[in-house]
Design an enzyme around this catalytic site. Structure first.
Site, PDB file in Angstrom:
ATOM      1  N   GLY A  11      -8.484   3.011  -1.968  1.00  0.00           N
ATOM      2  CA  GLY A  11      -8.542   1.890  -2.455  1.00  0.00           C
ATOM      3  C   GLY A  11      -9.284   0.598  -1.729  1.00  0.00           C
ATOM      4  O   GLY A  11      -8.903  -0.502  -1.210  1.00  0.00           O
ATOM      5  N   SER A  13     -12.285  -0.930  -3.088  1.00  0.00           N
ATOM      6  CA  SER A  13     -12.963  -1.757  -4.180  1.00  0.00           C
ATOM      7  C   SER A  13     -12.693  -3.245  -3.793  1.00  0.00           C
ATOM      8  O   SER A  13     -13.586  -3.967  -4.190  1.00  0.00           O
ATOM      9  CB  SER A  13     -12.709  -1.393  -5.533  1.00  0.00           C
ATOM     10  OG  SER A  13     -11.121  -1.590  -5.655  1.00  0.00           O
ATOM     11  N   GLY A  15      -9.932  -6.582  -1.621  1.00  0.00           N
ATOM     12  CA  GLY A  15      -8.858  -6.858  -0.450  1.00  0.00           C
ATOM     13  C   GLY A  15      -9.105  -6.252   0.693  1.00  0.00           C
ATOM     14  O   GLY A  15     -10.194  -6.055   1.399  1.00  0.00           O
ATOM     15  N   ASP A  52      -8.106   8.512  -7.827  1.00  0.00           N
ATOM     16  CA  ASP A  52      -6.680   8.076  -8.453  1.00  0.00           C
ATOM     17  C   ASP A  52      -5.644   8.926  -7.414  1.00  0.00           C
ATOM     18  O   ASP A  52      -5.745  10.061  -7.738  1.00  0.00           O
ATOM     19  CB  ASP A  52      -6.603   8.530  -9.646  1.00  0.00           C
ATOM     20  CG  ASP A  52      -5.356   7.677 -10.281  1.00  0.00           C
ATOM     21  OD1 ASP A  52      -4.406   7.395  -9.572  1.00  0.00           O
ATOM     22  OD2 ASP A  52      -5.051   7.494 -11.788  1.00  0.00           O
ATOM     23  N   SER A 130       1.524  -0.018   5.401  1.00  0.00           N
ATOM     24  CA  SER A 130       2.819  -0.654   5.063  1.00  0.00           C
ATOM     25  C   SER A 130       2.654  -2.147   4.639  1.00  0.00           C
ATOM     26  O   SER A 130       1.933  -2.604   4.095  1.00  0.00           O
ATOM     27  CB  SER A 130       3.748  -0.128   5.684  1.00  0.00           C
ATOM     28  OG  SER A 130       5.127  -0.308   5.359  1.00  0.00           O
ATOM     29  N   TYR A 144       9.083  -2.395  -4.812  1.00  0.00           N
ATOM     30  CA  TYR A 144       7.749  -2.352  -4.156  1.00  0.00           C
ATOM     31  C   TYR A 144       8.341  -1.823  -2.489  1.00  0.00           C
ATOM     32  O   TYR A 144       7.795  -1.286  -1.903  1.00  0.00           O
ATOM     33  CB  TYR A 144       7.195  -3.584  -3.909  1.00  0.00           C
ATOM     34  CG  TYR A 144       6.056  -3.971  -3.067  1.00  0.00           C
ATOM     35  CD1 TYR A 144       4.617  -3.059  -3.095  1.00  0.00           C
ATOM     36  CD2 TYR A 144       6.127  -4.742  -2.183  1.00  0.00           C
ATOM     37  CE1 TYR A 144       3.858  -3.108  -2.408  1.00  0.00           C
ATOM     38  CE2 TYR A 144       5.168  -5.029  -1.120  1.00  0.00           C
ATOM     39  CZ  TYR A 144       4.018  -4.073  -1.196  1.00  0.00           C
ATOM     40  OH  TYR A 144       2.958  -4.167  -0.176  1.00  0.00           O
ATOM     41  N   SER A 145       9.419  -3.013  -1.886  1.00  0.00           N
ATOM     42  CA  SER A 145       9.896  -2.734  -0.894  1.00  0.00           C
ATOM     43  C   SER A 145      10.451  -1.313  -0.454  1.00  0.00           C
ATOM     44  O   SER A 145      10.294  -0.737   0.564  1.00  0.00           O
ATOM     45  CB  SER A 145      11.033  -3.956  -0.632  1.00  0.00           C
ATOM     46  OG  SER A 145      11.510  -3.967   0.760  1.00  0.00           O
ATOM     47  N   ALA A 146      11.204  -0.893  -1.649  1.00  0.00           N
ATOM     48  CA  ALA A 146      11.788   0.534  -1.501  1.00  0.00           C
ATOM     49  C   ALA A 146      10.754   1.582  -1.384  1.00  0.00           C
ATOM     50  O   ALA A 146      10.541   2.373  -0.189  1.00  0.00           O
ATOM     51  CB  ALA A 146      12.554   0.857  -2.706  1.00  0.00           C
ATOM     52  N   SER A 147       9.642   1.330  -1.936  1.00  0.00           N
ATOM     53  CA  SER A 147       8.272   2.437  -1.861  1.00  0.00           C
ATOM     54  C   SER A 147       7.684   2.414  -0.335  1.00  0.00           C
ATOM     55  O   SER A 147       7.335   3.222   0.219  1.00  0.00           O
ATOM     56  CB  SER A 147       7.314   1.932  -2.772  1.00  0.00           C
ATOM     57  OG  SER A 147       6.708   0.896  -2.532  1.00  0.00           O
ATOM     58  N   LYS A 148       7.800   0.958   0.135  1.00  0.00           N
ATOM     59  CA  LYS A 148       7.074   0.931   1.492  1.00  0.00           C
ATOM     60  C   LYS A 148       8.297   1.333   2.692  1.00  0.00           C
ATOM     61  O   LYS A 148       7.832   1.893   3.651  1.00  0.00           O
ATOM     62  CB  LYS A 148       6.777  -0.744   1.704  1.00  0.00           C
ATOM     63  CG  LYS A 148       5.571  -1.149   1.028  1.00  0.00           C
ATOM     64  CD  LYS A 148       4.232  -0.391   1.185  1.00  0.00           C
ATOM     65  CE  LYS A 148       3.009  -1.023   0.740  1.00  0.00           C
ATOM     66  NZ  LYS A 148       1.741  -0.199   0.726  1.00  0.00           N
TER      67      LYS A 148
HETATM   68  N1  LIG Z   1      -2.265  -8.437   0.249  1.00  0.00           N
HETATM   69  C1  LIG Z   1      -1.128  -8.673   0.830  1.00  0.00           C
HETATM   70  O1  LIG Z   1      -0.170  -9.599   0.792  1.00  0.00           O
HETATM   71  C2  LIG Z   1      -0.493  -7.271   1.483  1.00  0.00           C
HETATM   72  C3  LIG Z   1       0.586  -7.508   2.444  1.00  0.00           C
HETATM   73  C4  LIG Z   1       1.031  -6.316   2.912  1.00  0.00           C
HETATM   74  C5  LIG Z   1       0.685  -5.141   2.434  1.00  0.00           C
HETATM   75  N2  LIG Z   1      -0.327  -5.001   1.550  1.00  0.00           N
HETATM   76  C6  LIG Z   1      -0.952  -3.552   1.507  1.00  0.00           C
HETATM   77  O2  LIG Z   1      -2.152  -3.580   1.468  1.00  0.00           O
HETATM   78  C7  LIG Z   1      -2.685  -2.395   0.562  1.00  0.00           C
HETATM   79  C8  LIG Z   1      -4.006  -2.964  -0.231  1.00  0.00           C
HETATM   80  O3  LIG Z   1      -3.495  -4.309  -0.828  1.00  0.00           O
HETATM   81  P1  LIG Z   1      -4.346  -5.322  -1.121  1.00  0.00           P
HETATM   82  O4  LIG Z   1      -3.884  -6.611  -0.798  1.00  0.00           O
HETATM   83  O5  LIG Z   1      -5.812  -5.336  -0.867  1.00  0.00           O
HETATM   84  O6  LIG Z   1      -4.643  -5.282  -2.789  1.00  0.00           O
HETATM   85  P2  LIG Z   1      -5.647  -5.319  -3.963  1.00  0.00           P
HETATM   86  O7  LIG Z   1      -6.893  -6.334  -3.468  1.00  0.00           O
HETATM   87  O8  LIG Z   1      -4.999  -5.516  -5.308  1.00  0.00           O
HETATM   88  O9  LIG Z   1      -6.345  -3.862  -3.953  1.00  0.00           O
HETATM   89  C9  LIG Z   1      -5.636  -2.647  -4.238  1.00  0.00           C
HETATM   90  C10 LIG Z   1      -6.455  -1.579  -3.957  1.00  0.00           C
HETATM   91  O10 LIG Z   1      -5.793  -0.453  -4.429  1.00  0.00           O
HETATM   92  C11 LIG Z   1      -6.591   0.327  -5.100  1.00  0.00           C
HETATM   93  N3  LIG Z   1      -5.448   1.153  -5.951  1.00  0.00           N
HETATM   94  C12 LIG Z   1      -4.577   0.692  -6.725  1.00  0.00           C
HETATM   95  N4  LIG Z   1      -3.908   1.923  -7.459  1.00  0.00           N
HETATM   96  C13 LIG Z   1      -4.506   2.854  -7.153  1.00  0.00           C
HETATM   97  C14 LIG Z   1      -4.531   4.386  -7.399  1.00  0.00           C
HETATM   98  N5  LIG Z   1      -3.649   4.749  -8.355  1.00  0.00           N
HETATM   99  N6  LIG Z   1      -5.426   5.268  -7.000  1.00  0.00           N
HETATM  100  C15 LIG Z   1      -6.294   4.733  -5.985  1.00  0.00           C
HETATM  101  N7  LIG Z   1      -6.568   3.398  -5.689  1.00  0.00           N
HETATM  102  C16 LIG Z   1      -5.565   2.619  -6.116  1.00  0.00           C
HETATM  103  C17 LIG Z   1      -7.308  -0.416  -5.992  1.00  0.00           C
HETATM  104  O11 LIG Z   1      -8.375   0.344  -6.421  1.00  0.00           O
HETATM  105  P3  LIG Z   1      -9.204   0.319  -7.969  1.00  0.00           P
HETATM  106  O12 LIG Z   1      -8.419  -0.511  -8.525  1.00  0.00           O
HETATM  107  O13 LIG Z   1     -10.635  -0.109  -7.779  1.00  0.00           O
HETATM  108  O14 LIG Z   1      -8.949   1.858  -8.350  1.00  0.00           O
HETATM  109  C18 LIG Z   1      -7.790  -1.596  -4.974  1.00  0.00           C
HETATM  110  O15 LIG Z   1      -8.894  -1.034  -4.152  1.00  0.00           O
HETATM  111  C19 LIG Z   1      -1.604  -1.960  -0.456  1.00  0.00           C
HETATM  112  O16 LIG Z   1      -0.957  -0.904  -0.027  1.00  0.00           O
HETATM  113  C20 LIG Z   1      -0.635  -3.324  -0.351  1.00  0.00           C
HETATM  114  O17 LIG Z   1       0.898  -2.777  -0.367  1.00  0.00           O
HETATM  115  C21 LIG Z   1      -0.864  -5.985   1.299  1.00  0.00           C
END
Ligand SMILES: NC(=O)c1ccc[n+]([C@@H]2O[C@H](COP(=O)([O-])OP(=O)(O)OC[C@H]3O[C@@H](n4cnc5c(N)ncnc54)[C@H](OP(=O)(O)O)[C@@H]3O)[C@@H](O)[C@H]2O)c1
Length: 267
Positions: A11, A13, A15, A52, A130, A144-148
């Site tokens: 992931g 691409s 964030g 994926d 996480s 979501y919380s349950a998955s984490k």
């Molecule tokens: N942002 C927050 O506030 C926050 C806080 C705590 C934890 N997190 C965790 O940090 C991680 C990244 O989140 P983010 O904030 O960067 O979100 P984001 O900007 O929406 O990015 C999500 C990334 O996950 C990839 N993805 C989603 N489903 C996928 C799948 N089935 N297979 C492969 N890649 C997949 C997407 O890639 P493509 O769409 O290009 O395939 C994208 O690169 C997540 O695990 C999230 O739970 C985020």
């Protein structure tokens, strides 16, 4: 000359994943990031490949590609994930399955593909992204919380199991971080009208708290710290405020913690 270390970040691409890929590439790592649509993204200094995490064949092809090119994987960062913004009652079983397929089983798919390689190499690092939501659930993100929470238990147990092979497992627990995460949340197909007032209240609250989100770079710096540590810990938070939050969640009496959550969320 010392061999460049190879890291695979799921992931990447956008964030957090993108920020981590950029930083590690600048640090001299050989970086492979992933996307389900790699053709949509251009990268500098690191390579984007297709993945994926919910698809076993895609996971195998991705790991095989890195192995064919580099012959090793020193670190795996399981970052790919999304949020399901649905109250506990209103999410369908299919929506919950999809959430777990990505956030939990996706990580398992990746670990199953990479662990034999790390065992063969005699070591490696696995870092699972996480969330503070892996420590406490807050509405409207029960699933979501349950998955984490599941990911936390998985990581903590696996850490004990694979230490004997020289493989170190850690978890990073970011708090609110600036990314497209909130735009990318999945919504329930059948929202329940009974929750509409609370939904609207939380939406307004979310807009206000968005300002408190920290930049993705703090998560990337935390990853750098984990990967540089000789003996990485199990859990890492990314800011002082998140550290305080994580400790309060673990140490405050349950009644006090829930009172605090209700205050913060205006419930
Ligand atoms: N942002 C927050 O506030 C926050 C806080 C705590 C934890 N997190 C965790 O940090 C991680 C990244 O989140 P983010 O904030 O960067 O979100 P984001 O900007 O929406 O990015 C999500 C990334 O996950 C990839 N993805 C989603 N489903 C996928 C799948 N089935 N297979 C492969 N890649 C997949 C997407 O890639 P493509 O769409 O290009 O395939 C994208 O690169 C997540 O695990 C999230 O739970 C985020």
């Amino acid at each position: 000359m010392a061999q460049r270390q190879v890291v695979l970040i799921t992931g990447a691409s956008m964030g957090l994943g993108h920020e981590m890929a950029e930083m590690l590439a600048r640090d001299g790592w050989t970086v492979y990031g992933t996307s389900r649509e790699p053709e949509n993204y251009s990268t500098h200094g690191w390579r984007m490949i297709e993945l994926d995490v919910t698809d076993g064949a895609s996971v195998r092809a991705c790991v095989d590609e890195v192995m064919q090119r580099e012959g090793r994987i020193d670190a795996l960062v399981n970052n790919a994930g999304y949020g399901l913004s649905a109250f506990a009652e209103e999410a369908t079983v299919d929506e919950i399955r999809a959430q777990f397929d990505t956030n939990y089983l996706g990580v398992h798919h990746m670990c199953q593909a990479v662990l034999p390689i790390m065992r063969e190499q005699g070591g490696g690092r696995i870092v699972n992204i996480s969330s503070l939501s892996g420590l406490i659930g807050t509405p409207p993100s029960a699933h979501y919380s349950a998955s984490k929470h599941a990911l936390e238990a998985y990581s903590q147990t696996m850490r004990l199991e694979v230490a004997q092979f020289g493989i170190r497992v850690s978890i990073i627990e970011p708090g609110l971080t600036k990314s497209a995460f909130r735009e990318n949340v999945a919504k329930p197909a059948e929202p329940l009208a009974a929750y509409d007032d609370l939904r609207e209240h939380l939406r307004e609250q979310g807009v206000r708290t968005e300002k408190l989100a920290h930049p993705t770079v703090v998560v990337a710096r935390t990853l750098r710290r984990v990967l540089r540590a000789r003996s990485p810990r199990l859990r890492y938070t990314c800011t002082r405020l998140d550290w305080l939050g994580a400790h309060l969640i673990c140490w405050l009496p349950e009644g006090v913690m829930h009172w605090l959550v209700r205050k913060v969320f205006g419930l």
